[in-house]
Write a protein that holds these residues in place. Sequence first.
Motif, PDB file in Angstrom:
ATOM      1  N   GLY A   1      -2.051   1.510 -13.434  1.00 56.58           N
ATOM      2  CA  GLY A   1      -2.682   1.438 -12.123  1.00 56.58           C
ATOM      3  C   GLY A   1      -3.006   0.037 -11.677  1.00 56.58           C
ATOM      4  N   SER A   2      -2.568  -0.973 -12.441  1.00 56.14           N
ATOM      5  CA  SER A   2      -2.897  -2.338 -12.057  1.00 56.14           C
ATOM      6  C   SER A   2      -1.957  -2.865 -10.977  1.00 56.14           C
TER       7      SER A   2
ATOM      8  N   THR B   1       0.859  -1.195   0.000  1.00 54.83           N
ATOM      9  CA  THR B   1       0.000   0.000   0.000  1.00 54.83           C
ATOM     10  C   THR B   1       0.884   1.230   0.000  1.00 54.83           C
ATOM     11  N   PHE B   2       0.382   2.283  -0.614  1.00 55.69           N
ATOM     12  CA  PHE B   2       1.079   3.561  -0.573  1.00 55.69           C
ATOM     13  C   PHE B   2       0.289   4.517   0.288  1.00 55.69           C
ATOM     14  N   LYS B   3       1.006   5.410   0.931  1.00 53.44           N
ATOM     15  CA  LYS B   3       0.304   6.436   1.714  1.00 53.44           C
ATOM     16  C   LYS B   3      -0.139   7.542   0.772  1.00 53.44           C
TER      17      LYS B   3
ATOM     18  N   ALA C   1      -1.837  -0.875  -3.740  1.00 52.94           N
ATOM     19  CA  ALA C   1      -1.234  -0.999  -5.073  1.00 52.94           C
ATOM     20  C   ALA C   1      -1.198  -2.456  -5.494  1.00 52.94           C
ATOM     21  N   VAL C   2      -0.848  -3.334  -4.581  1.00 50.38           N
ATOM     22  CA  VAL C   2      -0.869  -4.761  -4.854  1.00 50.38           C
ATOM     23  C   VAL C   2      -1.619  -5.421  -3.700  1.00 50.38           C
ATOM     24  N   SER C   3      -2.619  -6.245  -4.019  1.00 52.52           N
ATOM     25  CA  SER C   3      -3.445  -6.860  -2.981  1.00 52.52           C
ATOM     26  C   SER C   3      -3.425  -8.368  -3.129  1.00 52.52           C
ATOM     27  N   GLY C   4      -2.583  -9.012  -2.376  1.00 54.89           N
ATOM     28  CA  GLY C   4      -2.576 -10.468  -2.323  1.00 54.89           C
ATOM     29  C   GLY C   4      -2.205 -11.145  -3.627  1.00 54.89           C
TER      30      GLY C   4
END
Lengths: 673, 352
Positions: free
Chosen positions: B61-62, B23-25, B40-43
Amino acid sequence: MSETISGTAQSPAGRGRRPGSGRLVGRVLRQRALVAWGAIVGVIVLAVTFAALLSPYDPNTGTLADSFAPPSWEHWLGADRNGRDVLTRLLYGGQVALLAAVEAVGIAMAVGVPAGLVIGYVGGWLDRILMRLVDGVMSVPFLVLAIAVIAAVGRGLPNAMAVVGLVYAMSVLRLVRGEVLAAREELYVDGLRVSGAGARRILFRHILANIAPPIIVQATLMFATAIIAEATLSYLGLGVTQPTASWGSMLAEAQATIRQNFFLAVPPGMAIFITVLGINQIGEGMRDLFSREITVGRLGLNVVRRAEPERAVSEPVPSALPERPVALEVRNLSVSFPQHGHGRVEVVRGVDLRLHRGELLCLVGESGSGKSVTAMSMLGLVAHPGLVTASSIRLADQEISGLDFAAMRAIRGNRIGVVFQDPLGSLNPTFTVGNQVCEAIREHRDVSRRQARALAIDLFDRVGIPNPAQRFHDYPFQFSGGMAQRVMIAMALSCDPEVLVADEPTTALDVTVQKQILRLLSDLRDERGLAILLITHDLGVVAEVADTVATMYAGQLVEYGPVAEVFAQPRHPYTQGLLDSVPRNEASNGPLASIRGVVPAPVDWPIGCHFADRCDFVEEPCRHSPVPLTGLGESGRAARCVRAGELRLHGISRDRLDTHAGVPSAAGSGTTP
Amino acid sequence: MTAAHRPTAPDDDVLTVEDLWVTFKGGRRRPWSARTLVPAVSGASLFLAQGRTLGLVGESGSGKTTLGRAVLRLITPDRGAITAAGFQLDRFRGGAPLEYRRAVQAVFQDPLGSLDPLMEVRQILDEPLRIHFDLDSRQRQARVRELLEMVGLSAAHLTRYPYELSGGQRQRVAIAKALAVDPRLIVLDEPVSALDVSVQSQIVNLLDDIRRDRGISYLFIAHDLALVRHACHDVAVMYRGRIMESGPADRVCGAPRHPYTRLLFDAVPEPVPRAMRPPRPARRFDAPLPDVGTGPTPAGCPFFHRCPLRTQACATAFPAPTAVPGGGQIACFAADRALAGGPSSTVSALSR
């Protein structure tokens, strides 16, 4: 200095030019102001350094008999109240000024650069705490600080200039930190980290070298202000002590005796003025030197001149859609740019184009082919040193070549709309999009604010922006790339143009969004009879929307015709090469086809066929003389190929036809650059 | 989360990514509120075997580039395990050690930006040799020439600056720089996106030759779907941080199963003029989406708001991958319905 020469029209690759210091010297010499001011400052520095050799007098002792002596052969600039030679004092005062400035700038650099590098690179809490400290120091006037320090550690110019140096160090630190923060985000820094380079190597070997230009400029300008600071301090009695000469103390003495002798204020005043001006000019010159060179392909304003009838105009290309009225016709369009060492170099040569109402013509080619420059030059949007000529550019029934700036402006946006590749970059981030579209409408049409608003909302609706009345009040950053491109199209359509020129309008967009924008363009063509010139490098886009296609290679049109026919059986090997290079969504068999080599730079264009060196079908006649674009007699097709009549190219079909006896069966798949 | 598509035996893995979260802040909604977290990346999970190429495709944005940067240890993930070339990345303290830099290299999209603009080609190639190996200057010079030859450049390019080279030549230099340390894995982040088509295929062919000769593995990040089919053995399709579909390149690109993948492949323009295409059912992109009586939630499928096959379950949870015939997996609750349609009925399935 990281100059780039954009690849749009000129690629500097090739040709054994030796890079390095030689070229830098050449660029310095071209900056005449920099050289002139450098010489003046150089003379001052030399004179000051060798003051003892140049002047027979002692700067601090004089004979009373010479008191207030006017300029004479013995005393070129006269003598002061104590009979001391003014020129001698000026020269020795210059030593004080230069040494003081060297001290201040030296301290500023020694403290500011390393601290800024580290703070910028490490960041985080260290950065926040130290930057607040810097802010604190910078909010105190340096004179107050200097007086405080002198009160604490004692008088003397070195102490005072050390304070000046520390204050300057804060602004250097700020500058360096800012530059490092920006440089840290550069891709090459990631590249270095992946290479395993440590923080010290990255900072001092790479980032420092890359941010050196602004620091050098800053140091130069700072040197000039340090000279003023020294003069100020000495004038106020906080710097040198009597009887030492300094430009500031000479001014103070001159002020004390201004009623007896007005002239004494002039020499130190002029010395400060010329030295500071000269150093500032050098700083400015270096800033220009380090800034990126003007690039070809950047937009600017430039009129289209009528071509002199020296070049034989080729036969008009047959029309692919003879039944439709012509919206835009270009004859013999050429664009040239001056290039150092080569005179004027043509980047677009003799292009003919015809665009009909309701036609979507795609202009394709690799970068360096001149496709963008061609389109922008017709609109008068080529940057300054470029020269655009054409035998004729007709917009429906009006001749627009030879028009002046004002007349072209009325046509651009009014009768021809333009859409660029980067929609968010083309919108002003500080105004709402509605505001910008309204402005475009009111620029060309005599309507009220309210009418313009209604028109804009109507246009937003037409280009498929949901909730147009609400989105009207949004800022560009609130739009996605695809929606922003719709805004740009709406703006281009705001004055109901006959022709729309779109330069790579979907290149920056995702495929799903690209599809929607292409659909929008073809709907506009079908519904409003808009003539669209679409510049693209993507043959998939061409196949999707084009009626006709024109292939450009190395500044020339090489093939033209209806898209289905050109793609089914191209008549120019370059078009075939492009088609072969496009990866298709099919099971892979063997290496991908490619065209060997690269597009030659404009200065390297051969006399004969420009594609000869990369062509698999090249024969002797191809290289002899310029190849004309020749009509092929069938439904408006044309090709610039000596062998257009005999070659049988396979187009997009996967089963390659037998070309003809003794020739390789397909465009090349070489891999050498 | 179950394992992702694994085409080969586990011992061959040169890269495994398991359940990666980054995740990005973001900014603050209001001055007093906490900073938003942007996933940004989920699992995401991936496997890449020695000597193979895994394509990671998706729109902007993927999260595909972020995943690549996590593998390169240019960012630290929130959660998840990455093992690359035998190194477990979560064991690193701070930056990656030099041994890891020798094993895993990168080639970036913009070769002009990724090379130090002030260095000549020979200095660029010399630097990794200096950092990693104890060679004298003659040995380094010889190695630099060897590297240039490997990527199809000549000694004439030694003293050029990056801006004096063409795009394709620059990318060759970037590849040579990555090869200098003889890595086992190279992350290729959009290596040909900035190049012309004719040059693109030269570079793809070069990369493939190098892979074959040296047994290197590539994580090939790209957005050009047709290119990926030619350049990769396996493909994983990402959308908003999730891996939607993975499998052998020919299966994923030839017969996409996930509704998102289908939409994506349907949007790729083929260089075949409309008049010459086989007849297809009319496309309906604006077909109304089924109303399932609930809105999307952050935990749900990111494709929910565009998906023609969505169900109520899709709004609240992201599905585990299920195997599909022909190889690979899709993450879709409507897998059975998604499987129903073949490649030719892509469009009809979408507009149904």
